[in-house]
Design a protein around this motif. Structure first.
Motif, PDB file in Angstrom:
ATOM      1  N   ALA A  89       0.817  -1.211   0.000  1.00 47.57           N
ATOM      2  CA  ALA A  89       0.000   0.000   0.000  1.00 47.57           C
ATOM      3  C   ALA A  89       0.855   1.267   0.000  1.00 47.57           C
ATOM      4  CB  ALA A  89      -0.933  -0.011   1.212  1.00 47.57           C
ATOM      5  N   ALA A  90       2.040   1.207   0.639  1.00 45.35           N
ATOM      6  CA  ALA A  90       2.913   2.385   0.721  1.00 45.35           C
ATOM      7  C   ALA A  90       3.473   2.789  -0.637  1.00 45.35           C
ATOM      8  CB  ALA A  90       4.051   2.105   1.698  1.00 45.35           C
ATOM      9  N   ASP A  91       3.454   1.863  -1.606  1.00 41.66           N
ATOM     10  CA  ASP A  91       4.021   2.152  -2.934  1.00 41.66           C
ATOM     11  C   ASP A  91       2.975   2.614  -3.945  1.00 41.66           C
ATOM     12  OD1 ASP A  91       6.651   1.469  -2.217  1.00 41.66           O
ATOM     13  OD2 ASP A  91       6.233  -0.663  -2.527  1.00 41.66           O
ATOM     14  N   ILE A  92       1.703   2.614  -3.556  1.00 39.93           N
ATOM     15  CA  ILE A  92       0.638   2.932  -4.502  1.00 39.93           C
ATOM     16  C   ILE A  92       0.647   4.420  -4.854  1.00 39.93           C
ATOM     17  CG2 ILE A  92      -1.862   2.949  -4.838  1.00 39.93           C
ATOM     18  CD1 ILE A  92      -0.525   0.166  -4.811  1.00 39.93           C
ATOM     19  N   ALA A  93       0.448   4.728  -6.134  1.00 41.62           N
ATOM     20  CA  ALA A  93       0.383   6.117  -6.596  1.00 41.62           C
ATOM     21  C   ALA A  93      -0.872   6.788  -6.056  1.00 41.62           C
ATOM     22  CB  ALA A  93       0.375   6.161  -8.120  1.00 41.62           C
ATOM     23  N   THR A  94      -0.701   7.907  -5.389  1.00 42.07           N
ATOM     24  CA  THR A  94      -1.838   8.650  -4.839  1.00 42.07           C
ATOM     25  C   THR A  94      -2.139   9.898  -5.661  1.00 42.07           C
ATOM     26  OG1 THR A  94      -0.313   9.770  -3.328  1.00 42.07           O
ATOM     27  CG2 THR A  94      -1.473   7.829  -2.478  1.00 42.07           C
TER      28      THR A  94
ATOM     29  N   GLU B  51       1.210  -1.593 -12.346  1.00 41.17           N
ATOM     30  CA  GLU B  51       0.647  -2.125 -11.100  1.00 41.17           C
ATOM     31  C   GLU B  51       0.005  -1.041 -10.251  1.00 41.17           C
ATOM     32  OE1 GLU B  51       3.573  -5.795 -10.036  1.00 41.17           O
ATOM     33  OE2 GLU B  51       4.409  -3.813  -9.705  1.00 41.17           O
ATOM     34  N   GLY B  52      -0.024   0.204 -10.778  1.00 42.04           N
ATOM     35  CA  GLY B  52      -0.555   1.311  -9.996  1.00 42.04           C
ATOM     36  C   GLY B  52       0.444   1.859  -8.996  1.00 42.04           C
ATOM     37  N   VAL B  53       1.721   1.535  -9.208  1.00 40.73           N
ATOM     38  CA  VAL B  53       2.777   1.983  -8.292  1.00 40.73           C
ATOM     39  C   VAL B  53       3.258   3.380  -8.681  1.00 40.73           C
ATOM     40  CG1 VAL B  53       5.214   1.567  -7.690  1.00 40.73           C
ATOM     41  CG2 VAL B  53       3.546  -0.294  -7.580  1.00 40.73           C
ATOM     42  N   ARG B  54       3.638   4.150  -7.688  1.00 42.08           N
ATOM     43  CA  ARG B  54       4.175   5.501  -7.871  1.00 42.08           C
ATOM     44  C   ARG B  54       5.428   5.466  -8.751  1.00 42.08           C
ATOM     45  NH1 ARG B  54       5.531   5.938  -3.092  1.00 42.08           N
ATOM     46  NH2 ARG B  54       3.487   6.579  -2.300  1.00 42.08           N
ATOM     47  N   VAL B  55       5.514   6.355  -9.735  1.00 42.86           N
ATOM     48  CA  VAL B  55       6.716   6.481 -10.550  1.00 42.86           C
ATOM     49  C   VAL B  55       7.490   7.706 -10.100  1.00 42.86           C
ATOM     50  CG1 VAL B  55       5.798   5.252 -12.559  1.00 42.86           C
ATOM     51  CG2 VAL B  55       5.370   7.705 -12.328  1.00 42.86           C
ATOM     52  N   GLN B  56       8.750   7.815 -10.543  1.00 48.98           N
ATOM     53  CA  GLN B  56       9.579   8.919 -10.061  1.00 48.98           C
ATOM     54  C   GLN B  56      10.602   9.342 -11.104  1.00 48.98           C
ATOM     55  OE1 GLN B  56      12.294   7.523  -6.906  1.00 48.98           O
ATOM     56  NE2 GLN B  56      11.713   5.434  -7.465  1.00 48.98           N
ATOM     57  N   ARG B  57      10.933  10.622 -11.073  1.00 47.94           N
ATOM     58  CA  ARG B  57      12.039  11.138 -11.872  1.00 47.94           C
ATOM     59  C   ARG B  57      13.325  10.791 -11.131  1.00 47.94           C
ATOM     60  NH1 ARG B  57      15.211  15.792 -13.012  1.00 47.94           N
ATOM     61  NH2 ARG B  57      15.128  16.385 -15.237  1.00 47.94           N
TER      62      ARG B  57
ATOM     63  N   SER C 133       9.800  -4.286 -11.007  1.00 53.33           N
ATOM     64  CA  SER C 133       8.388  -4.398 -10.663  1.00 53.33           C
ATOM     65  C   SER C 133       8.300  -4.848  -9.206  1.00 53.33           C
ATOM     66  CB  SER C 133       7.712  -5.426 -11.569  1.00 53.33           C
ATOM     67  OG  SER C 133       8.258  -6.719 -11.311  1.00 53.33           O
ATOM     68  N   THR C 134       7.092  -4.945  -8.689  1.00 54.21           N
ATOM     69  CA  THR C 134       6.927  -5.426  -7.314  1.00 54.21           C
ATOM     70  C   THR C 134       7.476  -6.835  -7.165  1.00 54.21           C
ATOM     71  OG1 THR C 134       4.970  -4.045  -6.951  1.00 54.21           O
ATOM     72  CG2 THR C 134       5.215  -5.973  -5.532  1.00 54.21           C
ATOM     73  N   TYR C 135       7.153  -7.711  -8.118  1.00 51.88           N
ATOM     74  CA  TYR C 135       7.575  -9.113  -8.026  1.00 51.88           C
ATOM     75  C   TYR C 135       9.095  -9.236  -8.095  1.00 51.88           C
ATOM     76  CZ  TYR C 135       7.759 -14.144  -8.872  1.00 51.88           C
ATOM     77  OH  TYR C 135       8.030 -15.485  -8.771  1.00 51.88           O
ATOM     78  N   SER C 136       9.715  -8.603  -9.119  1.00 51.32           N
ATOM     79  CA  SER C 136      11.163  -8.750  -9.260  1.00 51.32           C
ATOM     80  C   SER C 136      11.909  -8.093  -8.091  1.00 51.32           C
ATOM     81  CB  SER C 136      11.639  -8.173 -10.589  1.00 51.32           C
ATOM     82  OG  SER C 136      11.363  -6.794 -10.694  1.00 51.32           O
ATOM     83  N   ALA C 137      11.355  -6.992  -7.568  1.00 47.37           N
ATOM     84  CA  ALA C 137      11.979  -6.345  -6.413  1.00 47.37           C
ATOM     85  C   ALA C 137      11.977  -7.273  -5.204  1.00 47.37           C
ATOM     86  CB  ALA C 137      11.246  -5.045  -6.086  1.00 47.37           C
TER      87      ALA C 137
ATOM     88  N   THR D 223      10.224  -1.969  -5.219  1.00 45.58           N
ATOM     89  CA  THR D 223       9.858  -1.646  -6.597  1.00 45.58           C
ATOM     90  C   THR D 223      10.301  -0.236  -6.963  1.00 45.58           C
ATOM     91  OG1 THR D 223       8.021  -1.338  -8.144  1.00 45.58           O
ATOM     92  CG2 THR D 223       7.545  -0.963  -5.815  1.00 45.58           C
ATOM     93  N   THR D 224      10.723  -0.071  -8.222  1.00 47.42           N
ATOM     94  CA  THR D 224      11.109   1.249  -8.725  1.00 47.42           C
ATOM     95  C   THR D 224      10.001   1.863  -9.571  1.00 47.42           C
ATOM     96  OG1 THR D 224      12.171   0.223 -10.645  1.00 47.42           O
ATOM     97  CG2 THR D 224      13.570   0.669  -8.715  1.00 47.42           C
ATOM     98  N   GLY D 225       8.827   1.210  -9.632  1.00 45.60           N
ATOM     99  CA  GLY D 225       7.736   1.729 -10.443  1.00 45.60           C
ATOM    100  C   GLY D 225       7.941   1.475 -11.921  1.00 45.60           C
ATOM    101  N   ASN D 226       8.567   0.333 -12.244  1.00 45.83           N
ATOM    102  CA  ASN D 226       8.847   0.026 -13.653  1.00 45.83           C
ATOM    103  C   ASN D 226       8.178  -1.245 -14.142  1.00 45.83           C
ATOM    104  OD1 ASN D 226      11.783   1.564 -12.857  1.00 45.83           O
ATOM    105  ND2 ASN D 226      10.763   2.165 -14.758  1.00 45.83           N
ATOM    106  N   ALA D 227       7.072  -1.645 -13.500  1.00 49.17           N
ATOM    107  CA  ALA D 227       6.272  -2.733 -14.069  1.00 49.17           C
ATOM    108  C   ALA D 227       5.756  -2.248 -15.419  1.00 49.17           C
ATOM    109  CB  ALA D 227       5.109  -3.075 -13.149  1.00 49.17           C
TER     110      ALA D 227
END
Length: 455
Positions: A115-120, A310-316, A331-335, A342-346
């Motif tokens: 939940a902490a990684d989800i994009a808000t 996966e709906g994860v937050r992305v970043q510059r 991705s979440t799985y590979s991380a 996760t780096t937000g690259n799913a």
């Protein structure tokens, strides 16, 4: 503000309809006993028109839709999809995903993102520009592009055709760890592939323009003219003898070198240990003058997105700084497999730019040829001869032999070979002739030494 109850231009379904569809699927999964669940509804539509030798060849319209459902029972995962949006079909699809999960082996790292990684926050990145072009208008544009190629020189004798494509899609996704989001996007293109010369001396080349907004496409005359000039420049190509020399990769091909690096530092290859860059975090992979930036938030960018698949937050972020790897693509799985986050690259990378701290504004292609001195300038690569486990690289190539910083003559039927580890570390210069190829932007790249197999 967009009315979500009405479909956007060119679509059959509204955002509100997709939200209800996804919520129905997730609700049914929970009713069956799923621990967690996610679903995504999507729709795509487009037009593709092809012409050749001044005549219309193909007109294709595509329209597709899909609902994908993922169900978790503890750490067992099942997935199923359907193109039928009826209530009964949705429930059957959820049941199928649930049944697959029941009989799948447990995977200790399987599961939705934390939940902490989800994009808000989901900023509007200006990705949707519908192009209401008719098939007649698209054919006229393609014909104008091909005519422009033929008009350049009598030696343009044939054509593999010209094409115009207008594509758009939208989706909505949600899962039980709190993510809800979706957006519409578009991608339009114009291309042509002229042939110069006759008989055994024929040469082909191509050029294209691809943009999210059709108003930003290069004009058909400009695309046709440049493609013809490229084909003409390759006439009377020669073979050359086997040797070692520096190699200059034209900017669209240089994006492939950046792509090879991305694949080698992506989660799947890393946790399977099928990459020549395993355990490269914090280590030099490029020379100290090279940086690689990832920026998902470029407005209108071809690799832009407010969140990953996966709906994860992305970043510059700086993926490479001063030649050293600062981050992987996870991705979440590979991380989780790597004991990382996760780096937000799913789904892949987002708007990568490779740059050199040594590049000056005047480092155009002519200046890069001068830096090459005597060596090979590559404008086409053939085959898939890249071994990501060892880094070994061997591909067919065509281009130009350069002497004393000037193009001497075109060359063909050669093979360039090396190892990606040496090639990346051997980057001596990056041109100011930056070119955007998909989600990657890079200028021409000079590699200090590679093997050429010729006569």
């Amino acid at each position: 503000m967009q009315d979500t109850t009405k479909p956007l231009e060119g679509f059959s379904y509204s955002r509100a309809f997709f939200e209800e569809l996804v919520d129905t699927a997730i609700g049914h999964a929970k009713k069956l006993g799923a621990t967690d669940a996610g679903a995504e509804a999507s729709e795509g539509a487009g037009l593709s028109v092809g012409v050749r030798q001044g005549a219309l060849e193909t007109v294709e319209r595509n329209r597709d839709k899909s609902l994908g459902v993922t169900v978790y029972i503890g750490q067992r995962r099942g997935n199923a999809s359907t193109s039928d949006f009826s209530r009964a079909a949705v429930e059957r699809t959820v049941q199928a995903a649930y049944d697959i999960a029941r009989f799948t082996a447990e995977d200790p790292v399987a599961g939705l993102p934390d939940a902490a990684d989800i994009a808000t926050e989901q900023p509007d990145l200006d990705l949707f520009h519908p192009w209401p072009i008719t098939s007649e208008q698209a054919a006229d544009m393609a014909l104008a592009c091909e005519r422009a190629a033929f008009a350049v020189d009598k030696r343009i004798t044939n054509s593999e055709g010209a094409g115009v494509s207008a594509q758009q899609s939208h989706f909505f996704s949600a899962h039980t760890h709190g993510f809800r989001g979706g957006y519409a996007s578009s991608r339009h293109s114009l291309s042509v592939a002229p042939i110069a010369g006759k008989g055994d001396g024929m040469q082909r080349d191509y050029w294209y323009s691809s943009m999210r907004d059709a108003r930003a496409l290069a004009g058909p005359e400009a695309v046709g003219r440049y493609a013809a000039e490229r084909a003409l420049s390759r006439l009377k190509s020669r073979k050359i003898s086997t040797r070692e020399c520096p190699v200059l990769f034209e900017s669209p091909l240089a994006a492939g070198l950046l792509g090879a690096f991305v694949q080698a530092v992506s989660g799947g290859a890393l946790y399977r240990k099928t990459s020549f860059l395993v355990d490269s975090l914090g280590k030099p992979v490029f020379p100290a003058h090279i940086d690689v930036l990832e920026d998902p938030f470029v407005r209108g960018g071809k690799g832009s997105s407010p969140f990953d698949e996966e709906g994860v937050r992305v970043q510059r972020r700086q993926v490479v700084e001063g030649g050293r790897v600062q981050g992987y693509f996870l991705s979440t799985y590979s991380a989780r497999k790597l004991g990382m986050r996760t780096t937000g690259n799913a789904g892949g990378s987002h708007n990568l730019t490779l740059a050199s701290r040594l590049t000056r504004p005047g480092d155009d292609l002519q200046e890069m040829l001068r830096k090459l001195g005597t060596g090979l300038f590559v404008i086409e690569l053939m085959g898939q001869g890249v071994n990501y486990v060892t880094g070994d690289y061997s591909r067919g190539a065509s281009g130009f032999w350069v002497e004393n910083g000037r193009i001497a003559y075109p060359v063909q039927e050669i093979t360039i070979a090396g190892n990606l580890r040496d090639m990346l570390m051997g980057i001596e210069a990056v041109g100011a002739d930056a070119y955007n190829y998909g989600a990657k932007t890079v200028g021409s790249v000079l590699v200090n030494r590679m093997k050429l197999a010729g006569n």
